[in-house]
Design a protein around this motif. Sequence first.
Motif, mmCIF file in Angstrom:
data_model
loop_
_atom_site.group_PDB
_atom_site.id
_atom_site.type_symbol
_atom_site.label_atom_id
_atom_site.label_comp_id
_atom_site.label_asym_id
_atom_site.label_seq_id
_atom_site.Cartn_x
_atom_site.Cartn_y
_atom_site.Cartn_z
ATOM 1 N N ASN A 132 6.499 5.327 -10.919
ATOM 2 C CA ASN A 132 5.572 6.153 -10.150
ATOM 3 C C ASN A 132 5.067 5.436 -8.904
ATOM 4 O OD1 ASN A 132 5.585 8.559 -11.605
ATOM 5 N ND2 ASN A 132 4.231 7.646 -13.156
ATOM 6 N N LEU A 133 5.965 4.706 -8.252
ATOM 7 C CA LEU A 133 5.621 4.022 -7.019
ATOM 8 C C LEU A 133 6.583 4.450 -5.931
ATOM 9 C CD1 LEU A 133 5.058 0.385 -8.348
ATOM 10 C CD2 LEU A 133 3.283 1.949 -7.510
ATOM 11 N N ASP A 134 6.040 4.829 -4.774
ATOM 12 C CA ASP A 134 6.878 5.171 -3.640
ATOM 13 C C ASP A 134 7.258 3.871 -2.940
ATOM 14 O OD1 ASP A 134 8.269 6.801 -2.023
ATOM 15 O OD2 ASP A 134 6.543 7.956 -1.291
ATOM 16 N N VAL A 135 8.442 3.818 -2.392
ATOM 17 C CA VAL A 135 8.866 2.605 -1.688
ATOM 18 C C VAL A 135 9.413 3.018 -0.331
ATOM 19 C CG1 VAL A 135 10.381 0.592 -1.723
ATOM 20 C CG2 VAL A 135 9.433 1.467 -3.864
ATOM 21 N N VAL A 136 8.984 2.371 0.725
ATOM 22 C CA VAL A 136 9.435 2.691 2.075
ATOM 23 C C VAL A 136 9.876 1.396 2.751
ATOM 24 C CG1 VAL A 136 8.880 3.864 4.238
ATOM 25 C CG2 VAL A 136 7.629 4.463 2.141
ATOM 26 N N ILE A 137 11.001 1.481 3.440
ATOM 27 C CA ILE A 137 11.461 0.312 4.205
ATOM 28 C C ILE A 137 11.589 0.755 5.655
ATOM 29 C CG2 ILE A 137 13.356 -1.313 4.575
ATOM 30 C CD1 ILE A 137 13.909 -0.934 1.481
ATOM 31 N N VAL A 138 10.880 0.081 6.560
ATOM 32 C CA VAL A 138 10.905 0.447 7.975
ATOM 33 C C VAL A 138 11.406 -0.752 8.782
ATOM 34 C CG1 VAL A 138 9.570 1.295 9.945
ATOM 35 C CG2 VAL A 138 8.948 1.997 7.625
ATOM 36 N N ILE A 139 12.435 -0.494 9.583
ATOM 37 C CA ILE A 139 12.921 -1.541 10.489
ATOM 38 C C ILE A 139 12.741 -1.025 11.906
ATOM 39 C CG2 ILE A 139 14.872 -2.999 11.152
ATOM 40 C CD1 ILE A 139 16.074 -2.435 8.366
ATOM 41 N N THR A 140 11.934 -1.722 12.696
ATOM 42 C CA THR A 140 11.671 -1.251 14.063
ATOM 43 C C THR A 140 11.334 -2.421 14.978
ATOM 44 O OG1 THR A 140 10.362 0.289 15.389
ATOM 45 C CG2 THR A 140 9.216 -0.824 13.603
ATOM 46 N N ASP A 141 11.442 -2.185 16.290
ATOM 47 C CA ASP A 141 10.962 -3.194 17.228
ATOM 48 C C ASP A 141 9.843 -2.631 18.096
ATOM 49 O OD1 ASP A 141 12.353 -1.474 18.748
ATOM 50 O OD2 ASP A 141 13.668 -2.970 19.706
ATOM 51 N N ASP A 142 9.386 -1.396 17.722
ATOM 52 C CA ASP A 142 8.305 -0.778 18.503
ATOM 53 C C ASP A 142 7.170 -0.379 17.564
ATOM 54 O OD1 ASP A 142 6.695 0.513 20.257
ATOM 55 O OD2 ASP A 142 7.918 2.355 20.324
ATOM 56 N N THR A 143 6.095 -1.165 17.565
ATOM 57 C CA THR A 143 4.972 -0.857 16.678
ATOM 58 C C THR A 143 3.833 -0.192 17.443
ATOM 59 O OG1 THR A 143 4.116 -3.083 16.999
ATOM 60 C CG2 THR A 143 5.494 -2.734 15.076
ATOM 61 N N GLU A 144 4.144 0.409 18.566
ATOM 62 C CA GLU A 144 3.177 1.171 19.370
ATOM 63 C C GLU A 144 1.934 0.325 19.693
ATOM 64 O OE1 GLU A 144 2.438 4.469 16.817
ATOM 65 O OE2 GLU A 144 4.576 4.951 16.687
ATOM 66 N N GLY A 145 2.154 -0.941 19.876
ATOM 67 C CA GLY A 145 1.036 -1.828 20.256
ATOM 68 C C GLY A 145 0.143 -2.222 19.109
ATOM 69 N N LYS A 146 0.488 -1.754 17.924
ATOM 70 C CA LYS A 146 -0.364 -2.108 16.769
ATOM 71 C C LYS A 146 0.122 -3.400 16.136
ATOM 72 C CE LYS A 146 -0.999 2.764 15.563
ATOM 73 N NZ LYS A 146 -0.605 3.791 14.590
ATOM 74 N N SER A 147 -0.741 -3.994 15.343
ATOM 75 C CA SER A 147 -0.317 -5.161 14.566
ATOM 76 C C SER A 147 0.585 -4.664 13.449
ATOM 77 C CB SER A 147 -1.529 -5.874 13.989
ATOM 78 O OG SER A 147 -2.066 -5.113 12.928
ATOM 79 N N SER A 148 1.317 -5.574 12.831
ATOM 80 C CA SER A 148 2.220 -5.187 11.746
ATOM 81 C C SER A 148 1.456 -4.481 10.635
ATOM 82 C CB SER A 148 2.922 -6.422 11.177
ATOM 83 O OG SER A 148 3.766 -6.969 12.156
ATOM 84 N N MET A 149 0.275 -5.028 10.299
ATOM 85 C CA MET A 149 -0.529 -4.440 9.231
ATOM 86 C C MET A 149 -0.950 -3.008 9.596
ATOM 87 S SD MET A 149 -4.005 -5.920 7.496
ATOM 88 C CE MET A 149 -5.218 -5.451 8.702
ATOM 89 N N GLU A 150 -1.455 -2.846 10.806
ATOM 90 C CA GLU A 150 -1.923 -1.534 11.231
ATOM 91 C C GLU A 150 -0.778 -0.529 11.248
ATOM 92 O OE1 GLU A 150 -5.169 -3.454 14.259
ATOM 93 O OE2 GLU A 150 -3.973 -1.784 15.013
ATOM 94 N N PHE A 151 0.338 -0.960 11.815
ATOM 95 C CA PHE A 151 1.477 -0.053 11.928
ATOM 96 C C PHE A 151 1.973 0.352 10.543
ATOM 97 C CE2 PHE A 151 5.962 1.037 12.367
ATOM 98 C CZ PHE A 151 5.914 1.952 13.418
ATOM 99 N N ALA A 152 2.122 -0.638 9.651
ATOM 100 C CA ALA A 152 2.615 -0.375 8.293
ATOM 101 C C ALA A 152 1.693 0.606 7.576
ATOM 102 C CB ALA A 152 2.716 -1.678 7.522
ATOM 103 N N ASP A 153 0.394 0.348 7.637
ATOM 104 C CA ASP A 153 -0.581 1.224 6.977
ATOM 105 C C ASP A 153 -0.509 2.637 7.542
ATOM 106 O OD1 ASP A 153 -1.380 -0.938 5.533
ATOM 107 O OD2 ASP A 153 -3.250 -1.289 6.665
ATOM 108 N N ASP A 154 -0.546 2.720 8.883
ATOM 109 C CA ASP A 154 -0.562 4.030 9.524
ATOM 110 C C ASP A 154 0.742 4.799 9.267
ATOM 111 O OD1 ASP A 154 -3.027 3.419 10.409
ATOM 112 O OD2 ASP A 154 -2.468 3.056 12.512
ATOM 113 N N TYR A 155 1.845 4.091 9.304
ATOM 114 C CA TYR A 155 3.143 4.735 9.081
ATOM 115 C C TYR A 155 3.167 5.371 7.705
ATOM 116 C CZ TYR A 155 8.142 5.526 9.771
ATOM 117 O OH TYR A 155 9.356 6.120 9.945
ATOM 118 N N TYR A 156 2.666 4.635 6.735
ATOM 119 C CA TYR A 156 2.632 5.106 5.354
ATOM 120 C C TYR A 156 1.710 6.325 5.224
ATOM 121 C CZ TYR A 156 2.567 4.732 0.239
ATOM 122 O OH TYR A 156 2.682 4.981 -1.096
#
Lengths: 343, 273
Positions: free
Chosen positions: B58-82
């Motif tokens: 019962n866990l969702d898993v997402v893998i994102v590979i990108t070089d454009d985080t829209e100016g956000k930090s990795s943490m912010e981008f990961a959280d927001d993307y999710y």
Amino acid sequence: MDSVKGYKCKNCGGGLEFDPASQKWKCDYCFSEFDKHEIETETPLEDSLEESMPELDSYHCTSCGAELIADSTTSATFCLYCRNHSIIKSRFSGKFKPKNLIPFKITKEQAEEIYKKWINKRIFAPKEFKKKEEIEKITGIYAPFWLFNCKGDGMISGEGTRTRTWTSGNYKYTQTKYYKVFRRGNAEYQKVPVDASKKLDDKFMHMIEPYNYNDLTDFSMKYMSGFMAEKYDVEASEAEGVMKARVGKYLEQRLKETVNGYSSFVTHEKKVSLSDIREEYSMLPIYLLNNKYKGKDHIFIVNGQTGKVVGDTPISRSRQFAFMGIVFVIVWVISVFGGAFFV
Amino acid sequence: MFKKINVLLIIFIFFITICQVNIISGELNNVKDYLDYLTDEEESALQEAIEAVKNDYNLDVVIVITDDTEGKSSMEFADDYYDDNGYGVGSDASGLLMLINMDQREVWISTTGKAIDIFTDSRIAEMIDHVISPLSEGNYFEASNTFIDDIKTYGEMGVPQGQFRVENEPYYKVTYFDKVLRLMKSFYVYLIALMISGIATLFVSLSSKGSVTIDNHTYEGKGSFVLSSSRDDFLRETTTKTRIQTDSGSGGSSSSVHSSSSGTTHGGGGGKF
């Protein structure tokens, strides 16, 4: 022999009054001043008060002849009509002759000032208590007191504990040693004052203590001049009970102070016996302001020698609520706008 | 007339937006490789493995590979993307997202819901350790597989005993005004103000009388007190011993959490490769 006494100025015949500031007698009319020596030579015959004088149905002002309106315990007062001070001699004679007194040190003006300061701090007091005409009602009174001398012998016994803690390994040890503690001692008590007037509230009279007994002088009617005075209506035997309870507690506390070095002490037994009880009848100075508010008496008393203040004021509910509301708002604003810097 | 058109326009725009979200989530793929580092076969293999994890744990898993985080930090981008793409299982949107940020050469694992508790700080640190070496070698498929395997391992183990969450400062900017508003709504502020004002009123009301200033020494004749007899007899003694409690607080494992811009709580951690 006159039953009412008034001290007269030898220059103009006006009434003389004792002035606490200069400790002299002053004439209100010609501003002459007389010291103790002068006034004694002026009225060489300090009437003998040793003999009891008969209580009369009515007393008359020595100045205008009007009848004096006074309670049965009032022994010095003012004539309602001419403001001349009058001393009812019979109420200072015989068994009512005081042994000594402490003269007033605080003037009426000072007492009024003290009251003003005090009442302004009582933010819940109704406005009526702060009026000028109210403040002017403050009166200097020689209040009757019994001063008791006695010897006390007392003992206390109880259980004391001493604890010691230490750690060893993973354990904390607490050792408690129990001791049976016994103390016996005696002391002399001098001039323990007990309010001798039913009119004056015992609790407040106790709170204006202590008086400095260095100023205690032999009683003389001339000090009454310019003040009100009351005679005692609480017998010495009655007052003795009050004194015994107080001295008993003093000695018990004194003995307890000698129980040192214990982490706890519980008194199980105590006994105090008093002997050589001697009382003196004394006049001690107070300034009194009696306010009636919604049918209840509220008293304000200043120690006429030291200026110590006691009293109670009614609490105005509306003022209380207003105060609470203001504090609530202030605290709320501070916590919201100030607290926001820290959360 | 204009109003009607306006309303219709709004409804139209609304539908378009909904549809777009639907389109995104319709082709919702748990492997988002914007840089085409993975082959289609690799992507579907990963997708399959992820489906299995979803069913089993019962866990969702997402893998994102990108070089454009829209100016956000990795943490912010990961959280927001999710959050923005509606990932997650259950009401608390449980799941993990691994962001491979090629711009920063950084990997970040974001946890949400139940995953926060299972994947504690130390476990996340280990998972990051595991993926860093394949990532630095450019082996993205292997890194993703390691990631999924670790999820299975820890998913099997469940929440460790003594796990607790540690609240971190939210990284979105809370203004002074926000804080004031929050305090204004706070019940405690009212309670404290009420208590303080009540105590102050009581204090002022009670202080209106005088007090006794004499004590047992006031009327005692100077030097007249004599202690005629004084005894202290030892009666008995007792000794008690108590075990000293050792502090057990340090033994638990913590999960650091923070709030993302949408207000959702996330955990996670990351590292450079």
